[in-house]
Design an enzyme around this catalytic site. Sequence first.
Site, PDB file in Angstrom:
ATOM      1  N   LYS A  12      -4.946 -44.192  -8.733  1.00  0.00           N
ATOM      2  CA  LYS A  12      -3.656 -44.814  -8.438  1.00  0.00           C
ATOM      3  C   LYS A  12      -3.592 -46.258  -8.968  1.00  0.00           C
ATOM      4  CE  LYS A  12      -2.659 -41.823  -4.486  1.00  0.00           C
ATOM      5  NZ  LYS A  12      -2.222 -41.763  -3.052  1.00  0.00           N
ATOM      6  N   TYR A  52       5.627 -36.032  -4.698  1.00  0.00           N
ATOM      7  CA  TYR A  52       5.490 -36.286  -3.259  1.00  0.00           C
ATOM      8  C   TYR A  52       6.692 -35.767  -2.474  1.00  0.00           C
ATOM      9  CZ  TYR A  52       1.281 -39.115  -4.008  1.00  0.00           C
ATOM     10  OH  TYR A  52       0.010 -39.545  -4.328  1.00  0.00           O
ATOM     11  N   ARG A 105     -12.352 -43.175  -1.035  1.00  0.00           N
ATOM     12  CA  ARG A 105     -11.424 -43.969  -0.228  1.00  0.00           C
ATOM     13  C   ARG A 105     -12.182 -44.821   0.796  1.00  0.00           C
ATOM     14  NH1 ARG A 105      -7.063 -39.060   0.401  1.00  0.00           N
ATOM     15  NH2 ARG A 105      -5.629 -39.666  -1.269  1.00  0.00           N
ATOM     16  N   ASN A 115      -4.236 -46.101  -1.409  1.00  0.00           N
ATOM     17  CA  ASN A 115      -5.507 -45.434  -1.103  1.00  0.00           C
ATOM     18  C   ASN A 115      -6.227 -44.891  -2.335  1.00  0.00           C
ATOM     19  OD1 ASN A 115      -3.835 -43.302  -1.558  1.00  0.00           O
ATOM     20  ND2 ASN A 115      -4.189 -42.277   0.386  1.00  0.00           N
ATOM     21  N   HIS A 118      -5.557 -39.795  -5.950  1.00  0.00           N
ATOM     22  CA  HIS A 118      -4.905 -38.541  -5.566  1.00  0.00           C
ATOM     23  C   HIS A 118      -5.769 -37.381  -6.034  1.00  0.00           C
ATOM     24  CE1 HIS A 118      -2.040 -35.239  -5.235  1.00  0.00           C
ATOM     25  NE2 HIS A 118      -2.450 -34.879  -6.440  1.00  0.00           N
ATOM     26  N   GLU A 129       0.334 -29.088 -10.404  1.00  0.00           N
ATOM     27  CA  GLU A 129       0.230 -30.514 -10.746  1.00  0.00           C
ATOM     28  C   GLU A 129      -0.299 -30.728 -12.164  1.00  0.00           C
ATOM     29  OE1 GLU A 129      -1.978 -32.177  -7.428  1.00  0.00           O
ATOM     30  OE2 GLU A 129      -0.284 -31.855  -6.063  1.00  0.00           O
TER      31      GLU A 129
HETATM   32  P1  IDP Z   1      -3.372 -36.936   0.356  1.00  0.00           P
HETATM   33  O1  IDP Z   1      -3.119 -37.971  -0.722  1.00  0.00           O
HETATM   34  O2  IDP Z   1      -4.685 -37.167   1.052  1.00  0.00           O
HETATM   35  O3  IDP Z   1      -3.216 -35.524  -0.133  1.00  0.00           O
HETATM   36  P2  IDP Z   1      -0.745 -36.698   1.633  1.00  0.00           P
HETATM   37  O4  IDP Z   1      -0.482 -36.418   3.082  1.00  0.00           O
HETATM   38  O5  IDP Z   1      -0.418 -35.639   0.645  1.00  0.00           O
HETATM   39  O6  IDP Z   1      -2.272 -37.156   1.514  1.00  0.00           O
HETATM   40  O7  IDP Z   1       0.051 -38.028   1.283  1.00  0.00           O
HETATM   41  C1  IDP Z   1       0.246 -38.397  -0.046  1.00  0.00           C
HETATM   42  C2  IDP Z   1       0.155 -39.898  -0.177  1.00  0.00           C
HETATM   43  O8  IDP Z   1       1.213 -40.510   0.578  1.00  0.00           O
HETATM   44  C3  IDP Z   1      -1.119 -40.515   0.408  1.00  0.00           C
HETATM   45  O9  IDP Z   1      -2.217 -40.418  -0.455  1.00  0.00           O
HETATM   46  C4  IDP Z   1      -0.670 -41.945   0.617  1.00  0.00           C
HETATM   47  O10 IDP Z   1      -0.625 -42.643  -0.639  1.00  0.00           O
HETATM   48  C5  IDP Z   1       0.762 -41.749   1.096  1.00  0.00           C
HETATM   49  N1  IDP Z   1       0.816 -41.701   2.564  1.00  0.00           N
HETATM   50  C6  IDP Z   1       0.514 -40.653   3.371  1.00  0.00           C
HETATM   51  N2  IDP Z   1       0.666 -40.959   4.666  1.00  0.00           N
HETATM   52  C7  IDP Z   1       1.080 -42.254   4.687  1.00  0.00           C
HETATM   53  C8  IDP Z   1       1.418 -43.179   5.758  1.00  0.00           C
HETATM   54  O11 IDP Z   1       1.369 -42.852   6.957  1.00  0.00           O
HETATM   55  N3  IDP Z   1       1.802 -44.424   5.376  1.00  0.00           N
HETATM   56  C9  IDP Z   1       1.885 -44.814   4.061  1.00  0.00           C
HETATM   57  N4  IDP Z   1       1.575 -43.989   3.028  1.00  0.00           N
HETATM   58  C10 IDP Z   1       1.172 -42.724   3.345  1.00  0.00           C
HETATM   59 MG    MG Z   2      -1.545 -34.543  -0.759  1.00  0.00          MG
END
Ligand code: IDP
Ligand code: MG
Length: 135
Positions: A12, A52, A105, A115, A118, A129
């Site tokens: 990212k 997303y 992470r 974070n 991805h 994807e």
């Molecule tokens: P993942 O990246 O571990 O698969 P997902 O639930 O698919 O997690 O969420 C996608 C991305 O959305 C996360 O990697 C993060 O960048 C962002 N995200 C998820 N939950 C939150 C939150 O509660 N606050 C801010 N950003 C979030």
């Molecule tokens: Mg995800």
Amino acid sequence: MPSIEKTFIMIKPDAVRDRKSGLIIDRIERCGLTIERMEKCELDDETVKVHYAHLADKPFFGDLVAFMTSGPVVKMVVSGLGAVSKMRTLMGATNPQDAAPGTIRGDFAIDVNSNVIHGSDSLENAAIEIERFFG
Ligand code: IDP
Ligand code: MG
């Protein structure tokens, strides 16, 4: 018995900006996984919104799109035995506060808004994807 899989990985904008790409790629290769394709690029709003879409109703969605378009990313296709779940384990929990030390992470990210990486969450989504980002 795991089989050879391909997964979609993206470093990212925060990690690219902080010049952490090399360290992250090193972790991936040390796990016995192979970088099949890799390209630095910038994402447009539309691509991020589709990627997303499962989070479109969340209050942080606007900030997430802004973050993902704030600078270049490094997108990859990574292959290997059980690559999808192996990468999810290597990445650690979505929220770096919960990510174990030793995970990407856990070691490189501080909060959930940025974070670092991805990785596809299933073999089915990996195929979608890879098509979305590499065509
Ligand atoms: P993942 O990246 O571990 O698969 P997902 O639930 O698919 O997690 O969420 C996608 C991305 O959305 C996360 O990697 C993060 O960048 C962002 N995200 C998820 N939950 C939150 C939150 O509660 N606050 C801010 N950003 C979030
Ligand atoms: Mg995800």
